[in-house]
Design a protein around this motif. Structure first.
Motif, PDB file in Angstrom:
ATOM      1  N   ASP A   6       0.827  -1.306  -0.008  1.00 23.77           N
ATOM      2  CA  ASP A   6       0.106   0.033  -0.096  1.00 23.77           C
ATOM      3  C   ASP A   6       0.789   1.265   0.110  1.00 23.77           C
ATOM      4  OD1 ASP A   6      -2.381   1.259  -0.220  1.00 23.77           O
ATOM      5  OD2 ASP A   6      -2.720   1.316   2.151  1.00 23.77           O
ATOM      6  N   ALA A   7       1.765   1.254  -0.997  1.00 27.04           N
ATOM      7  CA  ALA A   7       2.799   2.356  -0.925  1.00 27.04           C
ATOM      8  C   ALA A   7       2.605   3.230  -2.257  1.00 27.04           C
ATOM      9  CB  ALA A   7       4.276   1.667  -0.956  1.00 27.04           C
ATOM     10  N   TYR A   8       1.378   3.206  -2.778  1.00 30.24           N
ATOM     11  CA  TYR A   8       1.234   4.178  -3.746  1.00 30.24           C
ATOM     12  C   TYR A   8       1.243   5.585  -3.576  1.00 30.24           C
ATOM     13  CZ  TYR A   8      -0.838   0.221  -6.241  1.00 30.24           C
ATOM     14  OH  TYR A   8      -1.127  -1.093  -6.948  1.00 30.24           O
ATOM     15  N   SER A   9       1.793   6.271  -4.369  1.00 28.93           N
ATOM     16  CA  SER A   9       1.886   7.771  -4.170  1.00 28.93           C
ATOM     17  C   SER A   9       1.780   8.717  -5.631  1.00 28.93           C
ATOM     18  CB  SER A   9       3.221   8.164  -3.827  1.00 28.93           C
ATOM     19  OG  SER A   9       4.417   7.865  -4.727  1.00 28.93           O
ATOM     20  N   THR A  10       2.054   9.646  -5.535  1.00 34.43           N
ATOM     21  CA  THR A  10       1.792  10.538  -6.816  1.00 34.43           C
ATOM     22  C   THR A  10       3.075  10.261  -7.739  1.00 34.43           C
ATOM     23  OG1 THR A  10       0.638  12.194  -5.648  1.00 34.43           O
ATOM     24  CG2 THR A  10       1.937  12.922  -7.776  1.00 34.43           C
ATOM     25  N   VAL A  11       4.223   9.913  -7.175  1.00 33.99           N
ATOM     26  CA  VAL A  11       5.320   9.413  -7.795  1.00 33.99           C
ATOM     27  C   VAL A  11       5.000   8.086  -8.462  1.00 33.99           C
ATOM     28  CG1 VAL A  11       7.876   8.684  -7.702  1.00 33.99           C
ATOM     29  CG2 VAL A  11       6.963  10.699  -6.597  1.00 33.99           C
ATOM     30  N   THR A  12       4.554   6.892  -7.954  1.00 31.36           N
ATOM     31  CA  THR A  12       4.210   5.796  -8.642  1.00 31.36           C
ATOM     32  C   THR A  12       3.216   6.027  -9.639  1.00 31.36           C
ATOM     33  OG1 THR A  12       2.663   5.153  -6.864  1.00 31.36           O
ATOM     34  CG2 THR A  12       4.826   4.521  -6.392  1.00 31.36           C
ATOM     35  N   LEU A  13       2.181   6.776  -9.524  1.00 30.79           N
ATOM     36  CA  LEU A  13       1.266   7.246 -10.425  1.00 30.79           C
ATOM     37  C   LEU A  13       1.751   7.549 -11.646  1.00 30.79           C
ATOM     38  CD1 LEU A  13      -2.066   7.629 -10.981  1.00 30.79           C
ATOM     39  CD2 LEU A  13      -1.496   9.860 -10.526  1.00 30.79           C
ATOM     40  N   LEU A  69      14.850   5.517 -24.983  1.00 33.10           N
ATOM     41  CA  LEU A  69      13.492   5.061 -24.386  1.00 33.10           C
ATOM     42  C   LEU A  69      13.518   3.757 -23.369  1.00 33.10           C
ATOM     43  CD1 LEU A  69      11.424   5.385 -27.790  1.00 33.10           C
ATOM     44  CD2 LEU A  69      10.962   6.994 -25.904  1.00 33.10           C
ATOM     45  N   PHE A  70      14.283   3.025 -24.136  1.00 36.99           N
ATOM     46  CA  PHE A  70      14.567   1.715 -23.317  1.00 36.99           C
ATOM     47  C   PHE A  70      15.075   2.104 -21.757  1.00 36.99           C
ATOM     48  CE2 PHE A  70      16.620  -2.267 -21.680  1.00 36.99           C
ATOM     49  CZ  PHE A  70      15.488  -3.123 -21.988  1.00 36.99           C
ATOM     50  N   THR A  71      16.267   3.116 -21.640  1.00 39.10           N
ATOM     51  CA  THR A  71      16.851   3.494 -20.456  1.00 39.10           C
ATOM     52  C   THR A  71      15.715   4.283 -19.640  1.00 39.10           C
ATOM     53  OG1 THR A  71      19.005   3.317 -21.628  1.00 39.10           O
ATOM     54  CG2 THR A  71      18.704   4.758 -19.509  1.00 39.10           C
ATOM     55  N   ALA A  72      15.002   4.982 -20.144  1.00 40.26           N
ATOM     56  CA  ALA A  72      13.890   5.543 -19.439  1.00 40.26           C
ATOM     57  C   ALA A  72      12.916   4.666 -18.854  1.00 40.26           C
ATOM     58  CB  ALA A  72      13.197   6.624 -20.383  1.00 40.26           C
ATOM     59  N   GLY A  73      12.630   3.625 -19.456  1.00 39.50           N
ATOM     60  CA  GLY A  73      12.011   2.493 -18.894  1.00 39.50           C
ATOM     61  C   GLY A  73      12.538   1.951 -17.697  1.00 39.50           C
ATOM     62  N   TRP A  74      13.869   1.733 -17.840  1.00 40.74           N
ATOM     63  CA  TRP A  74      14.846   1.044 -16.577  1.00 40.74           C
ATOM     64  C   TRP A  74      14.590   2.240 -15.560  1.00 40.74           C
ATOM     65  CZ3 TRP A  74      19.877   2.991 -15.195  1.00 40.74           C
ATOM     66  CH2 TRP A  74      20.229   2.242 -14.290  1.00 40.74           C
ATOM     67  N   LEU A  75      14.692   3.382 -15.863  1.00 40.34           N
ATOM     68  CA  LEU A  75      14.677   4.155 -14.721  1.00 40.34           C
ATOM     69  C   LEU A  75      13.407   4.215 -13.885  1.00 40.34           C
ATOM     70  CD1 LEU A  75      16.445   7.301 -16.367  1.00 40.34           C
ATOM     71  CD2 LEU A  75      17.475   5.715 -14.522  1.00 40.34           C
ATOM     72  N   CYS A  76      12.273   4.101 -14.757  1.00 43.06           N
ATOM     73  CA  CYS A  76      10.760   3.927 -14.169  1.00 43.06           C
ATOM     74  C   CYS A  76      10.878   2.638 -13.161  1.00 43.06           C
ATOM     75  CB  CYS A  76       9.851   3.741 -15.226  1.00 43.06           C
ATOM     76  SG  CYS A  76       9.213   5.353 -15.941  1.00 43.06           S
ATOM     77  N   CYS A  77      11.605   1.585 -13.557  1.00 40.95           N
ATOM     78  CA  CYS A  77      11.790   0.172 -12.729  1.00 40.95           C
ATOM     79  C   CYS A  77      12.373   0.584 -11.636  1.00 40.95           C
ATOM     80  CB  CYS A  77      12.246  -0.788 -13.718  1.00 40.95           C
ATOM     81  SG  CYS A  77      11.416  -1.528 -14.799  1.00 40.95           S
ATOM     82  N   LEU A  78      13.315   1.613 -11.456  1.00 37.85           N
ATOM     83  CA  LEU A  78      14.219   1.875 -10.588  1.00 37.85           C
ATOM     84  C   LEU A  78      13.381   2.739  -9.458  1.00 37.85           C
ATOM     85  CD1 LEU A  78      17.733   2.647 -11.911  1.00 37.85           C
ATOM     86  CD2 LEU A  78      16.830   0.479 -10.622  1.00 37.85           C
ATOM     87  N   ILE A  79      12.398   3.636  -9.840  1.00 41.31           N
ATOM     88  CA  ILE A  79      11.814   4.459  -9.211  1.00 41.31           C
ATOM     89  C   ILE A  79      10.684   3.638  -8.458  1.00 41.31           C
ATOM     90  CG2 ILE A  79      10.053   6.442  -9.286  1.00 41.31           C
ATOM     91  CD1 ILE A  79      11.493   7.592 -11.723  1.00 41.31           C
ATOM     92  N   MET A  80      10.154   2.675  -9.196  1.00 45.54           N
ATOM     93  CA  MET A  80       9.143   2.001  -8.582  1.00 45.54           C
ATOM     94  C   MET A  80       9.655   0.951  -7.569  1.00 45.54           C
ATOM     95  SD  MET A  80       5.804   1.613  -8.934  1.00 45.54           S
ATOM     96  CE  MET A  80       5.343   2.338 -10.627  1.00 45.54           C
ATOM     97  N   ALA A  81      10.981   0.697  -7.826  1.00 48.62           N
ATOM     98  CA  ALA A  81      11.577  -0.138  -6.757  1.00 48.62           C
ATOM     99  C   ALA A  81      11.689   0.592  -5.523  1.00 48.62           C
ATOM    100  CB  ALA A  81      13.063  -0.758  -7.480  1.00 48.62           C
ATOM    101  N   GLY A  82      12.341   1.904  -5.836  1.00 45.82           N
ATOM    102  CA  GLY A  82      12.430   3.031  -4.446  1.00 45.82           C
ATOM    103  C   GLY A  82      11.224   2.866  -3.771  1.00 45.82           C
ATOM    104  N   ALA A  83      10.015   3.114  -4.368  1.00 46.36           N
ATOM    105  CA  ALA A  83       8.704   3.014  -3.736  1.00 46.36           C
ATOM    106  C   ALA A  83       8.446   1.945  -3.080  1.00 46.36           C
ATOM    107  CB  ALA A  83       7.687   3.539  -4.701  1.00 46.36           C
ATOM    108  N   ALA A  84       9.071   0.916  -3.321  1.00 43.29           N
ATOM    109  CA  ALA A  84       8.403  -0.411  -2.916  1.00 43.29           C
ATOM    110  C   ALA A  84       9.660  -0.689  -1.816  1.00 43.29           C
ATOM    111  CB  ALA A  84       8.965  -1.538  -3.795  1.00 43.29           C
ATOM    112  N   TRP A  85      10.769   0.004  -1.968  1.00 49.00           N
ATOM    113  CA  TRP A  85      11.726  -0.157  -0.653  1.00 49.00           C
ATOM    114  C   TRP A  85      11.227   0.674   0.324  1.00 49.00           C
ATOM    115  CZ3 TRP A  85      15.690  -3.477  -0.408  1.00 49.00           C
ATOM    116  CH2 TRP A  85      16.238  -3.328   0.543  1.00 49.00           C
ATOM    117  N   LYS A  86      10.873   1.905   0.006  1.00 46.79           N
ATOM    118  CA  LYS A  86      10.400   2.795   1.374  1.00 46.79           C
ATOM    119  C   LYS A  86       9.295   2.245   1.781  1.00 46.79           C
ATOM    120  CE  LYS A  86      11.443   6.650  -1.266  1.00 46.79           C
ATOM    121  NZ  LYS A  86      10.976   8.142  -1.699  1.00 46.79           N
ATOM    122  N   GLY A  87       8.242   1.583   0.966  1.00 53.34           N
ATOM    123  CA  GLY A  87       6.833   1.191   1.265  1.00 53.34           C
ATOM    124  C   GLY A  87       6.869   0.732   2.768  1.00 53.34           C
TER     125      GLY A  87
END
Length: 138
Positions: free
Chosen positions: A83-90, A120-138
């Motif tokens: 339950d770690a959704y935020s504006t950033v994950t959205l 484009l591929f690298t930006a997608g990878w960065l999105c994965c890292l951001i989502m991982a950060g949200a999970a880590w903080k969650g």
């Protein structure tokens, strides 16, 4: 029975899964439009060398989407579970979806040449890292 609404992030994962489940279509159209002689495609798919470049790129676009969809989807599921959704994950999920659509369309058409496609591929990878950060903080 409680029926929670689908979050935007999970909805985007659903749409990405539909995209991944459909991205075989351009490849199959190309393979059937340009049949190869002396190839038993049932026993083993023919080499991509005999097909037009866009058919090869369609195959790669499908594989590239699968490479990023799996980790991204798992990360979204973890964020959901925590339950770690935020504006950033959205906005990360929304960006990831449109990056993957642009990557697939650009790859198949050949419009996303260097350096656009790897960006484009690298930006997608960065999105994965951001989502991982949200999970880590969650």
């Amino acid at each position: 029975m409680d029926n929670p609404a689908l979050s935007t992030e999970l909805g985007i994962v659903v749409m990405l899964c539909i995209l991944a489940a459909s991205l075989w279509i351009p490849y199959i159209v190309g393979v059937n439009k340009h049949p190869q002689t002396n190839a038993d495609s049932f026993a083993r798919p023919p080499s991509l060398e005999g097909f037009p470049e866009w058919v090869h790129r369609a195959h790669r676009a499908h594989l590239n989407l699968l490479e990023q969809l799996l980790p991204f989807a798992i990360l979204v599921l973890i964020v959901d579970r925590l339950d770690a959704y935020s504006t950033v994950t959205l906005w990360t999920a929304i960006a990831f979806f449109w990056l993957r659509v642009a990557h697939a369309a650009g790859m198949i058409t050949g419009a996303a040449r260097m350096p656009v496609r790897p960006l484009l591929f690298t930006a997608g990878w960065l999105c994965c890292l951001i989502m991982a950060g949200a999970a880590w903080k969650g």
